[in-house]
Design a protein around this motif. Structure first.
Motif, short mmCIF file in Angstrom:
data_model
loop_
_atom_site.label_atom_id
_atom_site.label_comp_id
_atom_site.label_asym_id
_atom_site.label_seq_id
_atom_site.Cartn_x
_atom_site.Cartn_y
_atom_site.Cartn_z
N ALA A 15 0.82 -1.08 0.18
CA ALA A 15 -0.05 -0.01 -0.03
C ALA A 15 0.82 1.27 -0.05
CB ALA A 15 -0.85 0.01 1.02
N LEU A 16 1.80 1.16 0.76
CA LEU A 16 2.77 2.38 0.85
C LEU A 16 3.52 2.52 -0.75
CD1 LEU A 16 4.52 2.08 4.43
CD2 LEU A 16 2.82 3.84 3.74
N ARG A 17 3.87 1.40 -1.09
CA ARG A 17 4.69 1.59 -2.66
C ARG A 17 3.70 2.21 -3.43
NH1 ARG A 17 5.89 -3.52 -3.15
NH2 ARG A 17 7.75 -3.21 -2.28
N ILE A 18 2.28 1.86 -3.39
CA ILE A 18 1.43 2.27 -4.34
C ILE A 18 0.93 3.75 -4.21
CG2 ILE A 18 -1.09 1.94 -5.14
CD1 ILE A 18 -0.86 -0.91 -4.36
N ALA A 19 0.88 4.01 -2.98
CA ALA A 19 0.63 5.46 -2.58
C ALA A 19 1.68 6.41 -2.94
CB ALA A 19 0.41 5.45 -0.97
N ARG A 20 3.02 5.91 -2.57
CA ARG A 20 4.05 6.86 -3.22
C ARG A 20 4.22 6.97 -4.49
NH1 ARG A 20 8.86 5.61 -5.40
NH2 ARG A 20 8.78 3.29 -5.17
N ARG A 21 3.80 5.83 -5.50
CA ARG A 21 3.89 5.99 -7.02
C ARG A 21 2.76 6.82 -7.33
NH1 ARG A 21 5.06 0.04 -8.76
NH2 ARG A 21 7.32 -0.26 -8.26
N ASP A 22 1.62 6.85 -6.67
CA ASP A 22 0.37 7.63 -7.00
C ASP A 22 0.87 9.31 -6.89
OD1 ASP A 22 -2.46 7.84 -7.85
OD2 ASP A 22 -2.60 8.62 -5.83
N ALA A 23 1.79 9.48 -5.63
CA ALA A 23 1.81 10.91 -5.14
C ALA A 23 2.41 11.29 -6.14
CB ALA A 23 2.40 10.64 -3.70
N ARG A 25 3.26 10.39 -9.22
CA ARG A 25 2.44 10.49 -10.54
C ARG A 25 1.54 12.07 -10.49
NH1 ARG A 25 1.19 5.73 -11.00
NH2 ARG A 25 -0.95 5.83 -9.93
N ALA A 26 0.70 12.19 -9.55
CA ALA A 26 0.11 13.51 -9.46
C ALA A 26 0.87 14.27 -8.61
CB ALA A 26 -1.26 13.18 -8.90
N LYS A 27 1.76 15.06 -9.38
CA LYS A 27 2.76 15.81 -8.41
C LYS A 27 1.98 17.20 -7.90
CE LYS A 27 6.88 14.40 -10.85
NZ LYS A 27 6.23 13.36 -11.83
N LEU A 34 0.87 18.36 0.42
CA LEU A 34 2.03 18.65 1.22
C LEU A 34 2.35 20.08 1.86
CD1 LEU A 34 5.49 16.72 0.50
CD2 LEU A 34 5.26 19.13 1.13
N ALA A 35 1.91 21.33 1.05
CA ALA A 35 2.29 22.36 1.53
C ALA A 35 1.06 22.92 2.52
CB ALA A 35 1.98 23.41 0.21
N MET A 36 -0.22 22.37 2.55
CA MET A 36 -0.96 22.56 3.41
C MET A 36 -0.53 21.99 4.79
SD MET A 36 -4.71 21.66 1.50
CE MET A 36 -5.41 22.74 0.11
N ILE A 37 -0.11 20.62 4.77
CA ILE A 37 0.56 20.13 6.16
C ILE A 37 1.59 20.70 6.54
CG2 ILE A 37 0.91 17.97 7.13
CD1 ILE A 37 -1.12 16.52 5.23
#
Length: 954
Positions: A15-23, A25-27, A34-37
Motif C-alpha cells: 500500500a505504501l509503494r502504491i501510495a508513493r507512486r500515485d503521489a 504521478r500526481a505531483k 504537502l504544502a497545506m500540512i
C-alpha cells in the motif's frame, strides 16, 4: 502458511509503494496537500526553536547581569533596611510598604557600605541624560565602568573599534549609533557638557540590544558633566550606583545577602541562584506570605491570551485536516479504477483503506521532514533578525529533538486524519462501480446528523462552562472545536436545505446547486473545508473587533479632538520655548495658540519639583477639611477598615479625575486658553478678561478664594511631605471665579491671567502652548516640525489629540484577506473534486452541442455555490469561540474588579463593559467577495472544451 502479522506487513508495504507512486504521478495535487500540512509544521518548529533558544539558562541570564562577579549589589531606591526574595525580583522595606516613609536624612548614605569588608568590588554608575546627535537630542544612558576589569566579562560584547583608554573617550551601543546617526570616530556631546567625547568603539548589551548607551571609564564622564551642570545653576545628575562584588570561597552566601539587605542593598547572588534557601529561611516570606507565590510579569489577562492561542491553534489544525481531506478525496476518485483493480484481484476493503491512508501517511511524513527542516533552516538563517526583533541575543541554538519529533508526528497524524474519510468512502465502493465509473446509489446516513447535533450542543455547553469557571483555558478551545466538528457532521443535511433555494435561481446556478446537493459525498467535505477556514477567521475577527469596541469605549482623551500641547521637558527649556512656539506656528495649520507659563520661585532653570538649593516652587493648597482623608493619614488607606475605605472611595473629596490631560494644577494664561480647551462658560471667559483667576478644581476653593504657597526651601518641603506635615512657605490668597460644576478643564486646576500673577508678586517662566488646528496635521507637516525642533536642539514635546485610533483594523483586514485566499484555495480544491466527479456530465454537455462557455459557467457556479455555503456556515460557526473568549475575559475582569472593590481601591458602582461586537463589514466581505472570487477563478482556470468520451462497451 503465512502468519497474519506477515500478511499485514506485506499488505501495508504494498500500500505504501502504491501510495508513493500515485503521489509522484500526481505531483501537483501532492505538492498542494504537502504544502497545506507542512505550512503549520514550518511555523510551529520555527517558533519552538526560537523560543527555546531565546530562553536563557539561569547561569546565562545571571552572567549578563553580574558578569564574572559573585554578586551584584544594587540600590532598590529605598533608604531603609529591606527584605528580598532569593532571586532579587521582589523586595520590601522592613515592616512593609504601608508603614514605610522615606527619611531625607539618610539619603546621603552610600551603597558601598553594603559591600562586605575585604571583597573585591567594581563600581557601575549610570545616569540618564539627553545627548546631541545629528538629528537633535536623544535620551541616552551614560555609564561609567572599568571595562578592562575581569569582573565585567559578559556584561557587554565589543563589536568594532577598541575600548576606552582614558578621559575623552567613550564607546557606544550599536543601537545608539543607529538612532543618533553617528559612527565610530565621531564626536558626541551630552547636553550641558563643556567638551565633546570621541566615540572609539561600539558594543552591545546581549539582553538589551535596543539600549541607547554611552560607556566611559570611571570618573571620565558623569563627574565632569555633573560639575558642568551645577556650575550653570542647573540640578546635577541623578546617578544610580551598583557594585560587582567578588568574595571568593563559597561565593556570596544567603547570610551575606541578608547582611547587605540590612544596609539597604539589593543583591543578585550567583551562589544563592544555584542553591536557593528554603522558604522558611527567607524573612520576606514571613513578613509578606503572598510574595512567596508571586511571579513577576503575571497579569489577569494572560489566561485569556492562552485561550486565544489555544483556540486559534485548534481551529488551524482542524482547518488543515478539512482542507486536505477533499484533496485526498480527489485522489481517491481519480484512482478509482486502480482501486477497483485491487479489489478485482482479491483485495478487500481493508486493503483499499490502507492504500488511501498510506497516501496520507506518505505525504504527512514528507511534510513533517520538509516542514521541520524549513522551520529550523529559517530560524538559523533569520537568527540575527529574530534577535533584533526580540531585543536579546540567543544563549545558543537549543534544539529539542523530542519536541521536533512530536511536531513531525503531529504532521503525520494530520495527514492520516485528512485521508481517513476518503479512505472509508473509497472502501465502500463496489468493484463494478469502481471499474465502470458509476457512482451507484447510497442511502443518506441518519446517524451522522444526530451525532452532529449532539456535538454542537455538547461543544457549546463545554465552551460556555469554560467561560464561567476558572478551568484550563483549552476548555473553551476544545468546546469550540467540538461544536465546529458537529457543524461539519451536519454539513450534508445543511447542504440539502440549501438545495431548496434552487427553484428561484437561473439555469446555470440551479444546475450547480442541484449537482452539489445530489453529490453530497463530494460537496460536504469541500463545504467543511471552506467552513473551517472561515470559522477561524470569524472567531479571531469577532474577538479583535469586540476588544476594539471596548477600547474605544474606555478611551480617555487628554485634550479636545484636534487640539495639541507643546511642553518643555527640562530645566533650561524656558529659554527654548519662545523659539519652539514660532516653529510650531510655521509648520502646522494653527488656528488659535494659547501660550502658557508656570509660576516660578527662585532659579527659573529648576524643574517644577527640583530639590536643589534655590529651586523653589508654588503649591496650590487644598483646605484641610476638603482633602481626602484616605491620603491624609500617616499610612494612607491602610489606616482605615475596609468598609470605611470603601465608603471614602465614593466621597467626592476622594474622586480621581477621569482625564489627566495636561496635569497643570496652576497655570498662567489668557482667555485664549479657554477657547482652545472648548470651555464656553461666559463667566469664566469674562473673569479671565477682567484679570480674575478661574478655578476648575472645586476642592481648592473656599469662600471664593484659593491659597498659593510659595515654597522656598525644597529640602524642608520634602521632609514635611514625608511626615504629612504642612508645607513651609509664604501664602498668597487670591479671589477667584469658580467655574460651573462639571466643566471639563482637561487637567487644568486654576488659570491665572498674567496680570493676576504680577499683582500677587509671583514670577513666571515659559512652559509651553496649547493650540487648536484648522485642519488635521499631515504626516509631512509633523515630520517637518520634528526636524526643525531637532535642529534647534530644543527639548520640547508636541502632542496632538487625534481621538481613539484603532490598532486592530489592519489585523482584521489582514485576517479577512487571509480568509479570502484560504477559502478560495479550499473552494478550488472543491472545484477539482467537482470536475473529477462530474466529468461525465460535462462531456455529455459537449456531446449534445452545448456552447464551450457552458463548461466555464458551470464550473464557476459549482465553485461559487460551495464557497457560499461554506462561508455562511463558517460565519455562524465562528461566532461561538469568539463569544467564549469574550465571556472568559469578562469573568477575569469582573474578578479583578471584585478584588479591587474588596480591597477598597474601586467603588461598587464602577461599571464593567466587555461587549461582544460582530464585525459586519468583515462578514459582508466574506459573504460577497469570497464566493465571487472563487467562482471567477474557477471559470478562468477551467478549459472551455474537452475531448468526447468514447462510449463504454457493455
Amino acid at each position: 502458511m503465512t502468519s497474519p502479522l506477515a500478511s499485514w506487513y506485506h499488505s501495508w508495504v504494498a500500500a505504501l509503494r502504491i501510495a508513493r507512486r500515485d503521489a509522484w504521478r500526481a505531483k501537483g495535487r501532492s505538492a498542494m496537500v504537502l504544502a497545506m500540512i507542512a505550512l503549520p509544521v514550518v511555523g510551529v518548529s520555527a517558533v519552538d526553536l526560537t523560543l527555546r533558544s531565546a530562553e536563557l539558562t539561569p547561569g546565562q541570564s545571571l552572567s549578563r547581569r553580574i558578569g564574572a562577579a559573585d554578586a551584584l549589589i544594587e540600590s532598590p531606591g529605598l533608604d531603609s533596611p529591606i527584605l528580598q526574595s532569593p532571586d532579587a525580583e521582589r523586595y520590601a522595606p522592613v515592616g512593609g510598604f504601608e508603614k514605610y516613609r522615606p527619611d531625607p536624612d539618610k539619603q546621603d548614605r552610600t551603597l558601598k557600605t553594603a559591600v562586605p569588608a575585604g571583597a573585591e568590588a567594581v563600581q557601575d554608575s549610570r545616569a540618564g541624560v539627553k545627548v546631541h546627535t545629528r538629528h537633535g537630542l536623544l535620551d541616552t544612558q551614560l555609564r561609567e565602568l572599568d571595562v578592562h576589569h575581569p569582573l565585567t566579562k559578559g556584561l557587554f560584547t565589543p563589536l568594532r573599534g577598541h575600548l576606552p583608554q582614558g578621559p575623552g573617550e567613550v564607546i557606544a551601543t550599536a543601537a545608539f549609533l543607529e538612532h543618533s546617526g553617528l559612527y565610530v570616530g565621531s564626536s558626541v556631546t551630552p547636553r550641558g557638557a563643556t567638551t565633546p567625547y570621541r566615540i572609539v568603539g561600539s558594543y552591545e548589551r546581549p539582553s538589551e540590544l535596543a539600549r541607547d548607551e554611552l560607556l566611559a571609564l570611571p570618573g571620565a564622564l558623569l563627574l565632569p558633566l555633573d560639575r558642568a551642570l551645577t556650575a550653570t545653576g542647573a540640578p546635577g545628575l541623578d546617578v544610580t550606583d551598583s557594585f560587582l562584588v567578588k568574595v571568593g570561597g563559597d561565593g556570596f552566601t544567603w547570610n551575606m545577602v541578608k547582611e547587605a539587605n540590612a544596609k539597604g542593598g539589593l543583591v543578585r547572588s550567583r551562589a544563592v541562584a544555584e542553591h536557593p534557601p528554603a522558604d522558611a529561611a527567607v524573612p520576606l516570606y514571613a513578613q509578606e506570605p503572598g510574595q512567596r507565590f508571586a511571579r513577576p510579569g503575571l497579569d489577569g489577562g494572560r489566561i485569556t491570551e492562552k485561550a486565544v492561542m489555544a483556540t486559534v491553534v485548534g481551529l488551524a489544525l482542524l482547518e488543515v485536516c478539512l482542507l486536505a481531506g477533499p484533496a485526498f478525496a480527489v485522489g481517491a476518485r481519480r484512482s478509482r479504477r486502480q482501486l477497483g483493480l485491487v479489489g478485482a484481484n482479491g483485495g478487500d476493503r481493508r486493503h483499499i483503506r490502507a492504500i488511501v491512508l498510506s497516501g496520507g501517511l506518505v505525504i504527512g511524513a514528507v511534510a513533517a521532514v520538509t516542514g521541520c527542516a524549513i522551520g529550523v533552516g529559517l530560524t538559523v538563517g533569520l537568527r540575527p533578525f529574530l534577535e533584533e526583533k526580540i531585543g536579546s541575543r540567543f544563549g545558543a541554538l537549543d534544539f529539542r529533538p523530542l519536541e521536533l519529533l512530536g511536531i513531525g508526528l503531529l504532521a503525520v497524524l494530520t495527514g492520516l486524519l485528512a485521508a481517513f474519510v476518503p479512505a472509508v468512502t473509497a472502501s465502500r465502493q463496489t468493484v463494478l462501480a469502481s471499474l465502470t465509473g458509476r457512482r451507484g446509489i447510497r442511502r443518506a446516513n441518519r446517524i451522522l446528523p444526530l451525532i452532529g447535533l449532539l456535538a454542537v450542543a455538547g461543544g457549546a455547553a463545554i465552551a460556555l462552562y469554560g467561560t464561567r469557571y476558572r478551568v484550563s483555558p483549552t476548555v473553551v478551545a476544545g468546546g469550540s472545536a467540538l461544536a465546529e466538528l458537529g457543524v461539519v457532521a451536519l454539513t450534508p443535511v445543511l447542504v440539502g436545505l440549501f438545495g431548496r433555494l434552487g427553484r428561484w435561481l437561473p439555469l446555470s446556478p440551479r444546475l450547480a446547486l442541484r449537482d452539489a446537493v445530489r453529490n453530497r459525498g463530494r460537496t460536504a467535505p469541500a463545504v467543511a473545508a471552506v467552513l473551517a477556514a472561515v470559522a477561524g477567521t470569524v472567531a479571531v475577527s469577532t474577538y479583535q473587533h469586540s476588544r476594539d469596541v471596548q477600547a474605544r469605549h474606555e478611551y480617555v482623551a487628554e485634550l479636545p479632538a484636534g487640539t495639541g500641547l507643546l511642553t518643555a521637558n527640562e530645566h533650561s527649556a524656558h529659554k527654548e520655548v519662545p523659539a519652539a512656539r514660532e516653529t510650531l506656528s510655521r509648520n502646522l495649520p494653527v488656528a488659535v495658540r494659547a501660550d502658557v507659563e508656570r509660576l516660578s520661585v527662585g532659579n527659573p532653570n529648576c524643574d517644577t519639583y527640583a530639590t536643589s538649593p534655590g529651586c523653589g516652587r508654588v503649591e496650590l493648597i487644598v483646605p484641610k477639611e476638603q482633602r481626602c482623608p484616605l491620603y491624609e493619614s500617616e499610612h494612607g488607606p491602610a489606616d482605615f477598615p475596609k468598609e470605611e475605605a470603601k465608603r471614602l472611595r465614593q466621597d467626592p473629596r476622594c474622586a480621581m479625575p477621569r482625564r489627566m490631560g495636561s496635569s497643570f494644577s496652576t497655570i498662567v494664561a489668557d482667555e485664549k486658553l479657554l477657547q482652545v480647551l472648548a470651555v464656553t462658560d461666559p463667566g469664566s471667559v469674562a473673569a479671565l478678561k477682567a484679570g480674575r483667576p478661574v478655578a476648575f478644581d472645586h476642592r481648592a476653593v473656599k469662600d471664593g478664594k484659593i491659597t498659593l504657597r510659595l515654597v522656598t526651601d525644597p529640602v524642608a518641603a520634602q521632609k514635611a511631605a514625608s511626615v504629612h506635615a504642612e508645607l513651609p512657605g509664604q501664602d498668597k490668597v487670591l479671589t477667584v471665579h469658580q467655574a460651573p460644576p462639571g466643566t471639563e478643564s482637561w487637567g487644568v486646576g486654576v488659570v491665572l491671567p498674567p496680570s493676576a500673577a504680577k499683582a500677587a508678586g509671583i514670577a513666571t517662566a515659559p512652559v509651553g502652548s496649547f493650540f487648536s488646528l484648522e485642519t488635521a496635521a499631515t504626516t509631512e507637516q509633523r515630520q517637518r516640525l520634528d526636524g526643525e525642533i531637532d535642529r534647534t536642539g530644543a527639548d520640547v514635546r508636541v502632542t496632538i489629540e487625534r481621538g481613539y485610533q484603532s490598532d486592530s483594523t489592519i489585523g482584521v483586514l489582514a485576517l479577512a484577506v487571509f480568509a479570502g485566499l484560504v477559502t478560495i484555495g479550499a473552494a478550488g480544491i472543491a472545484t477539482g473534486l467537482a470536475q473529477a466527479d462530474s466529468e461525465a456530465d460535462l462531456k455529455t454537455l459537449a456531446a449534445v452541442g452545448a456552447a464551450p462557455r457552458v463548461r466555464r459557467t458551470l464550473s464557476g457556479f459549482q465553485c461559487g455555490v460551495v464557497a457560499l455555503m461554506g462561508v455562511v456556515l463558517g460565519s455562524a460557526a465562528g461566532i461561538l469561540p469568539a463569544v467564549g473568549l469574550r465571556l472568559t475575559q469578562e469573568r477575569e475582569q469582573r474578578s479583578l474588579l471584585e478584588r479591587a472593590v474588596e480591597a477598597g481601591y474601586s467603588t461598587p458602582d464602577e461599571s464593567l463593559y466587555v461587549p461582544i461586537a460582530i464585525p459586519w463589514d468583515t462578514l459582508a466581505g466574506l459573504l460577497v467577495l469570497v464566493p465571487l472570487g472563487a467562482a471567477v477563478l474557477a471559470a478562468v482556470v477551467t478549459r472551455s472544451s474537452g475531448a468526447l468520451a468514447r462510449r463504454a462497451t457493455g
